[in-house]
Each structure stands twice: as C-alpha cells, then as structure tokens.
Scaffold this motif. Sequence first.
Motif, PDB file in Angstrom:
ATOM      1  N   GLU A  97     -77.001  -5.553 127.932  1.00 34.35           N
ATOM      2  CA  GLU A  97     -77.257  -6.961 127.628  1.00 34.35           C
ATOM      3  C   GLU A  97     -78.715  -7.318 127.919  1.00 34.35           C
ATOM      4  OE1 GLU A  97     -74.719 -10.105 128.414  1.00 34.35           O
ATOM      5  OE2 GLU A  97     -72.861  -9.029 127.957  1.00 34.35           O
ATOM      6  N   TYR A  98     -79.269  -6.775 128.986  1.00 36.01           N
ATOM      7  CA  TYR A  98     -80.678  -7.025 129.299  1.00 36.01           C
ATOM      8  C   TYR A  98     -81.578  -6.481 128.190  1.00 36.01           C
ATOM      9  CZ  TYR A  98     -85.205  -6.703 131.612  1.00 36.01           C
ATOM     10  OH  TYR A  98     -86.545  -6.817 131.906  1.00 36.01           O
ATOM     11  N   LEU A  99     -81.335  -5.237 127.783  1.00 34.76           N
ATOM     12  CA  LEU A  99     -82.161  -4.628 126.739  1.00 34.76           C
ATOM     13  C   LEU A  99     -82.024  -5.379 125.420  1.00 34.76           C
ATOM     14  CD1 LEU A  99     -81.466  -0.852 127.480  1.00 34.76           C
ATOM     15  CD2 LEU A  99     -83.577  -2.118 127.968  1.00 34.76           C
ATOM     16  N   ASP A 100     -80.819  -5.861 125.140  1.00 36.24           N
ATOM     17  CA  ASP A 100     -80.588  -6.596 123.897  1.00 36.24           C
ATOM     18  C   ASP A 100     -81.431  -7.871 123.859  1.00 36.24           C
ATOM     19  OD1 ASP A 100     -78.662  -6.462 121.508  1.00 36.24           O
ATOM     20  OD2 ASP A 100     -78.429  -8.538 122.149  1.00 36.24           O
ATOM     21  N   GLU A 101     -81.587  -8.513 125.010  1.00 35.40           N
ATOM     22  CA  GLU A 101     -82.364  -9.750 125.080  1.00 35.40           C
ATOM     23  C   GLU A 101     -83.865  -9.492 125.104  1.00 35.40           C
ATOM     24  OE1 GLU A 101     -81.189 -12.533 128.081  1.00 35.40           O
ATOM     25  OE2 GLU A 101     -79.052 -12.166 127.768  1.00 35.40           O
ATOM     26  N   LYS A 102     -84.278  -8.373 125.691  1.00 38.79           N
ATOM     27  CA  LYS A 102     -85.709  -8.118 125.894  1.00 38.79           C
ATOM     28  C   LYS A 102     -86.396  -7.509 124.683  1.00 38.79           C
ATOM     29  CE  LYS A 102     -87.895  -8.464 129.214  1.00 38.79           C
ATOM     30  NZ  LYS A 102     -88.736  -9.573 129.734  1.00 38.79           N
ATOM     31  N   PHE A 103     -85.634  -6.835 123.834  1.00 37.42           N
ATOM     32  CA  PHE A 103     -86.239  -6.130 122.718  1.00 37.42           C
ATOM     33  C   PHE A 103     -85.831  -6.766 121.395  1.00 37.42           C
ATOM     34  CE2 PHE A 103     -86.622  -3.137 126.137  1.00 37.42           C
ATOM     35  CZ  PHE A 103     -87.801  -2.448 125.863  1.00 37.42           C
ATOM     36  N   PRO A 104     -86.732  -6.734 120.411  1.00 34.39           N
ATOM     37  CA  PRO A 104     -86.432  -7.334 119.104  1.00 34.39           C
ATOM     38  C   PRO A 104     -85.418  -6.501 118.324  1.00 34.39           C
ATOM     39  CG  PRO A 104     -88.531  -6.187 119.015  1.00 34.39           C
ATOM     40  CD  PRO A 104     -88.095  -6.164 120.455  1.00 34.39           C
ATOM     41  N   GLY A 105     -85.032  -7.027 117.176  1.00 35.31           N
ATOM     42  CA  GLY A 105     -84.082  -6.315 116.327  1.00 35.31           C
ATOM     43  C   GLY A 105     -82.727  -6.991 116.339  1.00 35.31           C
ATOM     44  N   GLU A 106     -81.835  -6.471 115.521  1.00 35.37           N
ATOM     45  CA  GLU A 106     -80.495  -7.030 115.402  1.00 35.37           C
ATOM     46  C   GLU A 106     -79.760  -6.967 116.739  1.00 35.37           C
ATOM     47  OE1 GLU A 106     -77.450  -8.984 113.502  1.00 35.37           O
ATOM     48  OE2 GLU A 106     -79.432  -8.488 112.683  1.00 35.37           O
ATOM     49  N   SER A 107     -79.198  -8.082 117.151  1.00 36.96           N
ATOM     50  CA  SER A 107     -78.485  -8.112 118.421  1.00 36.96           C
ATOM     51  C   SER A 107     -77.165  -7.354 118.315  1.00 36.96           C
ATOM     52  CB  SER A 107     -78.197  -9.553 118.842  1.00 36.96           C
ATOM     53  OG  SER A 107     -77.395  -9.575 120.005  1.00 36.96           O
ATOM     54  N   LEU A 108     -76.875  -6.559 119.343  1.00 35.98           N
ATOM     55  CA  LEU A 108     -75.596  -5.853 119.422  1.00 35.98           C
ATOM     56  C   LEU A 108     -74.624  -6.573 120.353  1.00 35.98           C
ATOM     57  CD1 LEU A 108     -76.940  -2.188 119.568  1.00 35.98           C
ATOM     58  CD2 LEU A 108     -75.945  -3.375 117.609  1.00 35.98           C
ATOM     59  N   ILE A 109     -75.041  -7.743 120.814  1.00 36.09           N
ATOM     60  CA  ILE A 109     -74.172  -8.602 121.617  1.00 36.09           C
ATOM     61  C   ILE A 109     -73.723  -9.783 120.769  1.00 36.09           C
ATOM     62  CG2 ILE A 109     -73.920  -9.920 123.746  1.00 36.09           C
ATOM     63  CD1 ILE A 109     -74.411  -6.922 124.195  1.00 36.09           C
ATOM     64  N   GLY A 110     -74.661 -10.432 120.094  1.00 38.93           N
ATOM     65  CA  GLY A 110     -74.306 -11.543 119.215  1.00 38.93           C
ATOM     66  C   GLY A 110     -75.427 -12.554 119.118  1.00 38.93           C
ATOM     67  N   ASN A 111     -75.481 -13.247 118.003  1.00 36.14           N
ATOM     68  CA  ASN A 111     -76.528 -14.236 117.761  1.00 36.14           C
ATOM     69  C   ASN A 111     -76.095 -15.666 118.054  1.00 36.14           C
ATOM     70  OD1 ASN A 111     -78.555 -12.369 116.741  1.00 36.14           O
ATOM     71  ND2 ASN A 111     -77.241 -12.150 114.936  1.00 36.14           N
ATOM     72  N   THR A 112     -74.810 -15.865 118.281  1.00 32.55           N
ATOM     73  CA  THR A 112     -74.286 -17.187 118.590  1.00 32.55           C
ATOM     74  C   THR A 112     -73.394 -17.086 119.823  1.00 32.55           C
ATOM     75  OG1 THR A 112     -72.266 -16.925 117.274  1.00 32.55           O
ATOM     76  CG2 THR A 112     -74.237 -17.753 116.126  1.00 32.55           C
ATOM     77  N   ALA A 113     -73.083 -18.232 120.410  1.00 34.44           N
ATOM     78  CA  ALA A 113     -72.185 -18.245 121.567  1.00 34.44           C
ATOM     79  C   ALA A 113     -70.835 -17.629 121.214  1.00 34.44           C
ATOM     80  CB  ALA A 113     -72.009 -19.681 122.072  1.00 34.44           C
ATOM     81  N   GLU A 114     -70.370 -17.900 120.001  1.00 34.48           N
ATOM     82  CA  GLU A 114     -69.072 -17.365 119.564  1.00 34.48           C
ATOM     83  C   GLU A 114     -69.111 -15.848 119.423  1.00 34.48           C
ATOM     84  OE1 GLU A 114     -69.329 -21.583 118.789  1.00 34.48           O
ATOM     85  OE2 GLU A 114     -70.659 -19.947 118.190  1.00 34.48           O
ATOM     86  N   GLU A 115     -70.179 -15.328 118.811  1.00 29.90           N
ATOM     87  CA  GLU A 115     -70.306 -13.879 118.650  1.00 29.90           C
ATOM     88  C   GLU A 115     -70.450 -13.186 120.001  1.00 29.90           C
ATOM     89  OE1 GLU A 115     -72.362 -13.482 114.207  1.00 29.90           O
ATOM     90  OE2 GLU A 115     -73.561 -13.051 115.998  1.00 29.90           O
TER      91      GLU A 115
END
Length: 205
Positions: free
Chosen positions: A70-88
């Motif tokens: 989750e940290y890496l997903d937030e720190k680095f650009p590119g398509e999120s593998l966690i989600g782009n919205t609160a729902e995702e």
Amino acid sequence: MKFYNSIGPNPRVVKMFMQEKGINIPFVEVDLMQGENRKEPFLSKNPAGQLPALELDDGSVIAEITAICEYLDEKFPGESLIGNTAEERAETRMWTRRVDLNICEPMTSGFRYAEGLALFENRMRCLPEAAAGLKAIAQDKLGWLNGLMEGKEFLAGKRLTLADILLFGFLDFGAVVGQPINPEHKNIVAWFERMKARPSAAASA
C-alpha cells in the motif's frame, strides 16, 4: 529505499507487486535458511524477525506485505493496484483480508507444522497435530472462492489488485510444498493460469 528480500512467498508477493507497478528498488538479501532474519543486524530493522521489510530513505522500516504494498502504491506513479476510489480501495482490502486470513495463513502454518517443521520448530511454536486441519481449511476456502470466481477475471472483477497478487504468490508456493490447487476448482485453476502468464509472475519468482 532498500528492500530486504529472501526466499518464500511473502517477499515474492511484494516483488510481483513492484513488477506490476514498474518499481525498481535496491535489494538486500537476507538468508532465511541460516536464520539471519532472527539475528542482528536485521532484528534492529524489523523486531518481528520476518521478511520482507522496506527501509525508507529516512532509515525507518515498514514490514508486513500489505503495508509495504500500500505504501509503494501511494508513493509511485502508475495504475493503482489498491484502487482509485474509496469504494475500490475498500473492495481490494476486503479481498486481501479474506485471502490472507482464510487461505494464506492456514496454508503457511500447515506447511510450517509439517514439511517445514525441521526449519521452524526451533524458531517458533509449532503444532504438528494441527497441520492437516489447517491445510484442509485453506482448501475449503479455496472451494468457497472458486464458486465466487464464476465469470470473473480477477477477485475484484476486471481490476487486478493486491488481493490477486497475494493469492497467486501463496498458491504458487503451495503447489511445491504439497498443497496444490484442487483441479475441480476450475475457476481458480483458470485464474491461476492467467496470473502465471503475466510477465510479473516470472520476473518475481
């Protein structure tokens, strides 16, 4: 940053996640077989003595694969593998939690208490009598998940997420330690083959 790496499914999940995100971080290899993770200087990095761990530029350390990803997903650009919205993000975390608690944990403990007993019996409390039951729990939950995967490409539908990477890493590990996927679980088998065909799967092995 530095990524403390070793053999095993836990580091493999983060490595596959990084491959999917296009992240390159220097690795520091830790010899799990020789127990380097249970000694200094690694214990000063992660007192839990577990791998992987991510050392940040300021010297602080993040452990636990979900937190690292989750940290890496937030720190680095590119398509999120966690989600782009609160729902995702909520959906991803729901599936990640289900996979971790219901499949990864009993599968791993089943291995540690049986095939991996010689390695782990002097490092942690092991319950050999529980091994078969824990393995059965993991398989039961895979059967449950198989039914829910009908018509779905990934656990969260059309989105590849951390939950898929986590499940793949552990099922690939399970296949080589006596816990293969039941071929009757055709949806899981098909999903696994799709995941295995991704370049990140080979690059993180």
